[in-house]
Scaffold this motif. Sequence first.
Motif, PDB file in Angstrom:
ATOM      1  N   VAL A  88       0.840  -1.215   0.000  1.00  0.00           N
ATOM      2  CA  VAL A  88       0.000   0.000   0.000  1.00  0.00           C
ATOM      3  C   VAL A  88       0.871   1.260   0.000  1.00  0.00           C
ATOM      4  O   VAL A  88       0.595   2.212  -0.712  1.00  0.00           O
ATOM      5  N   GLY A  89       1.926   1.261   0.788  1.00  0.00           N
ATOM      6  CA  GLY A  89       2.793   2.441   0.839  1.00  0.00           C
ATOM      7  C   GLY A  89       2.373   3.409   1.926  1.00  0.00           C
ATOM      8  O   GLY A  89       1.324   3.254   2.558  1.00  0.00           O
ATOM      9  N   GLU A  90       3.186   4.438   2.146  1.00  0.00           N
ATOM     10  CA  GLU A  90       2.905   5.325   3.272  1.00  0.00           C
ATOM     11  C   GLU A  90       1.685   6.206   3.027  1.00  0.00           C
ATOM     12  O   GLU A  90       1.236   6.387   1.891  1.00  0.00           O
ATOM     13  N   THR A  91       1.165   6.740   4.147  1.00  0.00           N
ATOM     14  CA  THR A  91      -0.136   7.428   4.128  1.00  0.00           C
ATOM     15  C   THR A  91      -0.216   8.549   3.102  1.00  0.00           C
ATOM     16  O   THR A  91      -1.220   8.685   2.404  1.00  0.00           O
ATOM     17  N   ASN A  92       0.831   9.358   3.019  1.00  0.00           N
ATOM     18  CA  ASN A  92       0.818  10.480   2.076  1.00  0.00           C
ATOM     19  C   ASN A  92       1.331  10.016   0.707  1.00  0.00           C
ATOM     20  O   ASN A  92       2.518   9.747   0.543  1.00  0.00           O
ATOM     21  N   ALA A  94       2.016  11.485  -1.929  1.00  0.00           N
ATOM     22  CA  ALA A  94       3.071  12.307  -2.531  1.00  0.00           C
ATOM     23  C   ALA A  94       4.453  11.833  -2.101  1.00  0.00           C
ATOM     24  O   ALA A  94       5.439  12.046  -2.800  1.00  0.00           O
ATOM     25  N   LYS A  95       4.502  11.184  -0.930  1.00  0.00           N
ATOM     26  CA  LYS A  95       5.782  10.713  -0.404  1.00  0.00           C
ATOM     27  C   LYS A  95       5.955   9.212  -0.537  1.00  0.00           C
ATOM     28  O   LYS A  95       7.051   8.690  -0.304  1.00  0.00           O
ATOM     29  N   ALA A  96       4.875   8.510  -0.849  1.00  0.00           N
ATOM     30  CA  ALA A  96       4.935   7.041  -0.920  1.00  0.00           C
ATOM     31  C   ALA A  96       5.851   6.620  -2.067  1.00  0.00           C
ATOM     32  O   ALA A  96       5.896   7.267  -3.121  1.00  0.00           O
ATOM     33  N   ALA A  97       6.579   5.546  -1.842  1.00  0.00           N
ATOM     34  CA  ALA A  97       7.562   5.099  -2.831  1.00  0.00           C
ATOM     35  C   ALA A  97       6.879   4.648  -4.123  1.00  0.00           C
ATOM     36  O   ALA A  97       5.814   4.029  -4.090  1.00  0.00           O
ATOM     37  N   PRO A  98       7.518   4.952  -5.262  1.00  0.00           N
ATOM     38  CA  PRO A  98       7.023   4.399  -6.521  1.00  0.00           C
ATOM     39  C   PRO A  98       7.036   2.877  -6.412  1.00  0.00           C
ATOM     40  O   PRO A  98       7.912   2.304  -5.768  1.00  0.00           O
ATOM     41  N   GLY A  99       6.063   2.227  -7.025  1.00  0.00           N
ATOM     42  CA  GLY A  99       5.957   0.770  -6.886  1.00  0.00           C
ATOM     43  C   GLY A  99       4.932   0.386  -5.842  1.00  0.00           C
ATOM     44  O   GLY A  99       4.419  -0.724  -5.853  1.00  0.00           O
ATOM     45  N   THR A 100       4.621   1.316  -4.923  1.00  0.00           N
ATOM     46  CA  THR A 100       3.529   1.072  -3.984  1.00  0.00           C
ATOM     47  C   THR A 100       2.233   1.584  -4.622  1.00  0.00           C
ATOM     48  O   THR A 100       2.265   2.402  -5.551  1.00  0.00           O
ATOM     49  N   ILE A 101       1.108   1.096  -4.103  1.00  0.00           N
ATOM     50  CA  ILE A 101      -0.180   1.506  -4.687  1.00  0.00           C
ATOM     51  C   ILE A 101      -0.370   3.013  -4.530  1.00  0.00           C
ATOM     52  O   ILE A 101      -0.684   3.715  -5.492  1.00  0.00           O
ATOM     53  N   ARG A 102      -0.164   3.511  -3.317  1.00  0.00           N
ATOM     54  CA  ARG A 102      -0.342   4.959  -3.120  1.00  0.00           C
ATOM     55  C   ARG A 102       0.709   5.753  -3.896  1.00  0.00           C
ATOM     56  O   ARG A 102       0.407   6.810  -4.451  1.00  0.00           O
ATOM     57  N   GLY A 103       1.918   5.243  -3.950  1.00  0.00           N
ATOM     58  CA  GLY A 103       2.987   5.938  -4.670  1.00  0.00           C
ATOM     59  C   GLY A 103       2.732   5.995  -6.165  1.00  0.00           C
ATOM     60  O   GLY A 103       3.121   6.960  -6.840  1.00  0.00           O
ATOM     61  N   ASP A 104       2.071   4.992  -6.689  1.00  0.00           N
ATOM     62  CA  ASP A 104       1.846   4.944  -8.141  1.00  0.00           C
ATOM     63  C   ASP A 104       0.553   5.618  -8.593  1.00  0.00           C
ATOM     64  O   ASP A 104       0.440   6.020  -9.745  1.00  0.00           O
ATOM     65  N   ASP A 108      -2.678  13.321  -3.330  1.00  0.00           N
ATOM     66  CA  ASP A 108      -3.184  14.007  -2.134  1.00  0.00           C
ATOM     67  C   ASP A 108      -3.398  13.069  -0.951  1.00  0.00           C
ATOM     68  O   ASP A 108      -3.892  11.953  -1.131  1.00  0.00           O
ATOM     69  N   LEU A 109      -3.096  13.555   0.237  1.00  0.00           N
ATOM     70  CA  LEU A 109      -3.317  12.799   1.476  1.00  0.00           C
ATOM     71  C   LEU A 109      -4.788  12.393   1.640  1.00  0.00           C
ATOM     72  O   LEU A 109      -5.100  11.297   2.097  1.00  0.00           O
ATOM     73  N   GLY A 110      -5.683  13.268   1.251  1.00  0.00           N
ATOM     74  CA  GLY A 110      -7.121  12.996   1.385  1.00  0.00           C
ATOM     75  C   GLY A 110      -7.690  12.188   0.228  1.00  0.00           C
ATOM     76  O   GLY A 110      -8.919  11.993   0.145  1.00  0.00           O
ATOM     77  N   ARG A 111      -6.844  11.736  -0.670  1.00  0.00           N
ATOM     78  CA  ARG A 111      -7.283  10.905  -1.817  1.00  0.00           C
ATOM     79  C   ARG A 111      -6.221   9.830  -2.024  1.00  0.00           C
ATOM     80  O   ARG A 111      -5.561   9.777  -3.058  1.00  0.00           O
ATOM     81  N   ASN A 112      -6.075   8.985  -0.972  1.00  0.00           N
ATOM     82  CA  ASN A 112      -4.928   8.072  -1.015  1.00  0.00           C
ATOM     83  C   ASN A 112      -5.272   6.625  -1.378  1.00  0.00           C
ATOM     84  O   ASN A 112      -4.619   5.688  -0.944  1.00  0.00           O
ATOM     85  N   ILE A 113      -6.368   6.459  -2.153  1.00  0.00           N
ATOM     86  CA  ILE A 113      -6.598   5.236  -2.934  1.00  0.00           C
ATOM     87  C   ILE A 113      -7.074   4.014  -2.149  1.00  0.00           C
ATOM     88  O   ILE A 113      -8.008   3.331  -2.558  1.00  0.00           O
ATOM     89  N   ILE A 114      -6.407   3.714  -1.054  1.00  0.00           N
ATOM     90  CA  ILE A 114      -6.675   2.423  -0.404  1.00  0.00           C
ATOM     91  C   ILE A 114      -6.407   2.497   1.095  1.00  0.00           C
ATOM     92  O   ILE A 114      -5.549   3.269   1.538  1.00  0.00           O
ATOM     93  N   HIS A 115      -7.164   1.694   1.829  1.00  0.00           N
ATOM     94  CA  HIS A 115      -6.925   1.508   3.262  1.00  0.00           C
ATOM     95  C   HIS A 115      -6.453   0.084   3.509  1.00  0.00           C
ATOM     96  O   HIS A 115      -6.948  -0.847   2.885  1.00  0.00           O
ATOM     97  N   GLY A 116      -5.520  -0.086   4.431  1.00  0.00           N
ATOM     98  CA  GLY A 116      -5.133  -1.426   4.871  1.00  0.00           C
ATOM     99  C   GLY A 116      -4.955  -1.433   6.377  1.00  0.00           C
ATOM    100  O   GLY A 116      -4.341  -0.520   6.937  1.00  0.00           O
ATOM    101  N   SER A 117      -5.479  -2.452   7.057  1.00  0.00           N
ATOM    102  CA  SER A 117      -5.366  -2.543   8.519  1.00  0.00           C
ATOM    103  C   SER A 117      -3.904  -2.486   8.942  1.00  0.00           C
ATOM    104  O   SER A 117      -3.030  -3.022   8.251  1.00  0.00           O
TER     105      SER A 117
END
Length: 150
Positions: A88-92, A94-104, A108-117
């Motif tokens: 999933v990648g880190e919460t923000n 914009a900072k999440a690594a490329p290759g992660t879902i959020r990173g790719d 925006d922090l408020g539009r971060n694609i996915i939640h994971g427990s």
Amino acid sequence: MERTFLMIKPDAVQRNLIGQVVSRLEQKGLKLVAAKLYQANEDLAKEHYAEHVEKPFFNKLVSFITSGPVFAMVVEGNNVVEVTRTIVGETNPAKAAPGTIRGDYGIDLGRNIIHGSDSNESAEREIGLWFDKSELNNYKLNNENWVYEK
Ligand code: UDP
């Protein structure tokens, strides 16, 4: 084998990203135990995010999560909470690594694609909130010996 709760958020549903996100989980070797497209009401969203009730972003978060359907999933695998948090990648985004879902997929922090427990305890709690026991499928994937050494 552990289970976790993942939720593709309304932004990614609206952007037609369900298939791409689910593909990544399947490619990793994770097993889908339950899945549904579901529009949460305010009570469920507030309960899900109860730990953030005092945060300044809480109301916006609840209205975002209830703004359209999410794609809720239960996923199983060895060490699945840690494995999925990494994917999933880190919460923000914009900072999440490329290759992660959020990173790719996100910016925006408020539009971060996915939640994971974030722990096995949260996973149990969240699975119980979003799914009835009867919705959880018990089956064996026949590729298991090719994903896990034992
Ligand atoms: N969030 C937000 N603004 C913030 C911090 C968090 O909108 O300043 C949202 C974001 O959607 C995040 C969710 O609140 O995914 C839950 O935050 P948490 O810190 O638990 O992050 P996560 O576990 O989702 O990475």
